[in-house]
Design a protein around this motif. Structure first.
Motif, PDB file in Angstrom:
ATOM      1  N   ALA A  67       0.782  -1.172  -0.139  1.00 48.28           N
ATOM      2  CA  ALA A  67      -0.238  -0.145  -0.051  1.00 48.28           C
ATOM      3  C   ALA A  67       0.790   1.285  -0.105  1.00 48.28           C
TER       4      ALA A  67
ATOM      5  N   THR B 244      15.972  -0.885  -4.722  1.00 50.69           N
ATOM      6  CA  THR B 244      17.306  -1.437  -4.313  1.00 50.69           C
ATOM      7  C   THR B 244      16.922  -2.853  -3.808  1.00 50.69           C
TER       8      THR B 244
ATOM      9  N   ASN C 166      11.035   0.666   2.654  1.00 51.54           N
ATOM     10  CA  ASN C 166      11.571   0.415   4.187  1.00 51.54           C
ATOM     11  C   ASN C 166      11.341   1.530   5.035  1.00 51.54           C
ATOM     12  N   SER C 167      10.275   1.398   5.859  1.00 50.94           N
ATOM     13  CA  SER C 167       9.950   2.561   6.555  1.00 50.94           C
ATOM     14  C   SER C 167      11.000   3.143   7.635  1.00 50.94           C
ATOM     15  N   GLN C 168      12.075   2.362   7.906  1.00 50.32           N
ATOM     16  CA  GLN C 168      13.161   2.836   8.735  1.00 50.32           C
ATOM     17  C   GLN C 168      14.115   3.615   7.860  1.00 50.32           C
ATOM     18  N   THR C 169      14.230   3.515   6.499  1.00 47.92           N
ATOM     19  CA  THR C 169      15.183   4.107   5.738  1.00 47.92           C
ATOM     20  C   THR C 169      14.462   5.224   4.728  1.00 47.92           C
ATOM     21  N   GLY C 170      13.411   4.818   4.358  1.00 45.95           N
ATOM     22  CA  GLY C 170      12.779   5.338   3.338  1.00 45.95           C
ATOM     23  C   GLY C 170      13.090   4.713   1.859  1.00 45.95           C
ATOM     24  N   GLN C 171      14.023   3.756   1.836  1.00 47.14           N
ATOM     25  CA  GLN C 171      14.339   3.370   0.487  1.00 47.14           C
ATOM     26  C   GLN C 171      13.185   2.239  -0.157  1.00 47.14           C
ATOM     27  N   THR C 172      13.287   2.390  -1.253  1.00 46.23           N
ATOM     28  CA  THR C 172      12.164   1.616  -1.926  1.00 46.23           C
ATOM     29  C   THR C 172      12.973   0.223  -2.367  1.00 46.23           C
TER      30      THR C 172
END
Lengths: 395, 395, 395
Positions: free
Chosen positions: B324, B335, B373-379
């Motif tokens: 979502a 990544t 990744n909700s801790q880094t913002g990385q997709t």
């Protein structure tokens, strides 16, 4: 002796010279829907034509005819809502006589309204009680349903600019109704008749329950405008020609809309305005003053793209891009590279551009591409690929 | 002497052997809605049944009957739109005679159409002018409203594959109308009659203003298909049986749709196709070729979940998950951990998988779970929990 | 000798004392729509009034009248669906006699139903076959269309709490139909008549194809409730007074809804409930148990704001804020500063609060502001600016 157009002009001058007379801001004659239980309750006012800062000659004739018909005409109030009578109609017909033969097509719409009223067939079931003659003299808070509709017509027909009218009091003035197509029904009438209607198979198909009607119940859009679902545009919205409203997640509230050809697949909240050539992507949300903005109505510039499911709570300039899924609220901190700062300064010479800006700092900044860096999660801004027309006066 | 099915077959052979004859791609007889002001303007064509690469015997009979009725039958053009006449009908009835007794239910639908037309009650108010006999001989750009509708029917009934037809020129061919239910109305007619309609309380309830009608105005869906709101599916969309379209933010444009049982709570833009068993979550957006993609129509594989408010601008494989709120555009950098690369290589042995990929690199890659990744913002991308059926030919 | 209210009470006592008698959970008399092809198929049941854990006197009278009319009354089953007959009506009228004069307005609705049925004009075209008398004795899986509707009425009228009823089997019990306004039509009937209907210009305007009707086809909302588009609320949803449902991306499924005045511009999936004073922003998505949650139905507390295009897959407390565009799934890892932990502990003294929490850890935690840090991409939680009322019992 023939009554001529010269006579008409003289009559208008005579009326306008009288002390009681005052030019209205807007006026028109409306057919009104009354409550099924409480016939004093006006549920809706339908204007075949409205006048807004125009046609003062017709205004004078109508006001004078109301006086002649015995109506109390107090032009010192902000609104005037009068009954229509045979005497009023006769007086208007008499005054408009030289214009009646040429009142066809786009010519002399007010005269057409009077002629039509004077010749409505008796078997239509309509009487003088079904009509009101309405004037607004000052743009103050709304007091009556009839004046509320006149203002909403002024917005939706494009005769008044979005955000230019005082709409205070409009939620109090309008009644919450069940709507069957264009027909409002009192909820209490439904309650009083629920058992009989349901058992006899005559319970109506309710399309909505609201205080406002839909745009398409009152306004004919331009030939190149498309509204793929009537519920998506509330009455009081304004759509410039060439606007397309898709039926997915789109919605345009009252006192909101477009200033040119715009593709609308998202939400334009009340008080928000979108410039020509822009695109409100699928599910994109332009916030209203009551939800997520800092209280400043949001304007979106021209030739700007709000990507799918993006969200905007602050003004965005011309030729900008919000990537799909990006949210820019007034307080969102946005990072710019030195290169981006330089590129944006070049096309926005009179704006402050720096390496960290808040969403609200971008007001009036053109050519910005807002993105989230998918490798760092950082919200960034850079120079968009869209052409920006520099203001010639500045260079 | 009785005319028999053998005679019919001989007649068809005789017609098909003539030099002027050519098998059409599609054909049918339509009831047409004409402009209220300009009766030469065809606003809509409603086909009770269409033929697409089939029923060439009926095609021959109809073409021959048109010639016999004096219509100009030029099969060298891409489209043929002819008038219907009593003579044409008589000729068809004569040819179809041996099939008329058994033309019931699902049998001999073209014969049923002819029989019905031949027996329409006079008091229906309908005349030969209300019908057209229509053929498409080459799949070229659309020239007429009648041919445009025939192609849209071919798509919406599933007789032609999505994206398989040339729809160029369709926006130019169709007229923008106000629609009252299934009935198109010229905007100019509304303008010409606005005053009388509004004052007499007869202004129609406009459901939409568009060039295209709605899917449900022309097509009966499968028993296990649900469309919870008619505005959500445009005519020209294709819905495989078992598809459900919810009324929240969903929309399926023309030349777009589903290839199997799909739950649709989001947007499937024109040219996008979703595979069987997939789920387009609430507010999810599958972009069209004109908005955010790299110009390649987006396909979503089978058994794939697009989470609520996710956005997809590039093809996604089978058994994938977009969380979502996740946006995957063609240029989005994604990544992957070494472990994810290995796990995805295992089920996609013929694909290039690496630790940094762009959205468009995932075309045809199955079993991918796209997340932020909700801790880094990385997709990031990893192996999804959904079962992937490996292509047996590759192993 | 006059029959009195005392006699009525005695009659009820006598009935209730009989061995076969059992108080029902719910009951009512419905007008039913039958299949156009298959008249044994009940497509819809419309109740003018339903009774839910109430009015056992009327239940006794109705059950007794059914027995007297020769209907099989088996109160050991979970549901009882009986035919209505003149004999049944006469028996009811006789029993209700002392209440008939005062059965008006909100008084004695069941008596009004009986009186109305007894006096329906013959020319209504309706017969006893168009009605059913329906009882539910145990809240077990749904067996009949009539009982399904009775339960949906109980939810939508607010007589039963959301999530409190057993709705298993409801998708199997209800038939998928085309709907023209409030009227369901068998898809097979449309197919059987498609040619004649289309050629004669009488093909109906289909509003939707679904198993469930719309909320507004059966329920009159409170005076201060607004539903701006009927398709946005499915029958079986529950809307507390003061709720507003906007027409953009909103949708409220059955067995879902609001517990007080709520602004709904997003999706409330089946089984989700939103507390008073909360705001479901434009395009916000509250997930259902089948899509993205961990199987626990999602509750949103009071006075909570779900920002535009946010997504919630887990319970959220009172006075919380989800920023626009933020997604909180059960497994989303959320980072809190030490300061945030302290501030949230202060108002949630009985909850575990730590510097890294999962979305599902926030169940029952009040006053949380969920954000994405736009400079780091990190999903964070902090103390919201909304006032939280501490539970007096805890302090």
């Amino acid at each position: 002796m023939a009554y001529t157009k010269e006579d008409f002009k003289q009559l208008v001058q005579d009326i306008q010279a009288q002390s009681w007379y005052k030019n209205p801001i807007g006026f028109g004659i409306a057919r009104v829907d009354r409550g099924q239980l409480n016939s004093d309750k006006i549920l809706q006012a339908t204007y075949p034509i409205i006048n807004w800062e125009e046609n003062y000659g017709s205004a004078a004739v109508l006001l004078n005819a109301l006086k002649e018909a015995g109506e109390e005409v107090d032009t010192s109030k902000t609104e005037l809502v009068c009954n229509l009578s045979d005497k009023f109609l006769a007086s208007c017909v008499e005054a408009f006589r030289p214009y009646i033969p040429e009142a066809k097509g786009d010519e002399h719409k007010n005269v057409q309204v009077i002629s039509t009223l004077a010749s409505l067939p008796i078997d239509s079931g309509l009487t003088a009680d079904d009509y009101k003659v309405v004037f607004i003299f000052e743009d103050e808070a709304v007091n009556s349903v009839e004046a509320a509709y006149l203002k909403l017509y002024a917005l939706s027909t494009g005769k008044a600019k979005l955000r230019s009218l005082n709409l205070n009091g409009i939620f109090g003035a309008l009644h919450n109704c069940a709507w069957v197509g264009n027909q409002p029904i009192e909820l209490d009438w439904l309650r009083a008749n629920e058992i009989v209607l349901k058992l006899s198979g005559k319970y109506p198909t309710i399309d909505m329950v609201d205080k406002f009607p839909r745009f398409l119940s009152h306004v004919i859009p331009a030939d190149n405008t498309r509204i793929l679902e009537t519920s998506k545009v509330r009455f009081g919205a304004q759509l410039a020609g060439g606007t397309t409203v898709m039926p997915g997640a789109a919605y345009i509230n009252f006192n909101a809309g477009t200033e040119g050809s715009v593709m609308v697949e998202g939400r334009i909240s009340s008080s928000a305005v979108v410039g020509a050539g822009s695109d409100v992507g699928g599910g994109a949300s332009i916030l209203g003053v009551l939800s997520g903005t800092d209280g400043v109505p949001v304007s979106i510039g021209e030739n700007t793209l709000l990507g799918a499911n993006s969200c905007t709570g602050t003004a965005i300039g011309d030729s900008c891009i919000l990537d799909a899924g990006v949210t820019i609220l007034p307080g969102t901190k946005i990072t710019l590279s030195e290169k981006a700062v330089a590129a944006l300064k070049e096309i926005n010479p009179d704006k402050e551009i720096s390496t960290v800006m808040k969403g609200s700092d971008f007001q009036g900044v053109n050519g910005v591409h807002f993105r989230v860096n998918s490798q760092t999660g950082q919200t960034i801004a850079m120079r968009s690929t869209r052409e920006v027309k520099l203001n010639a006066d500045l260079h």
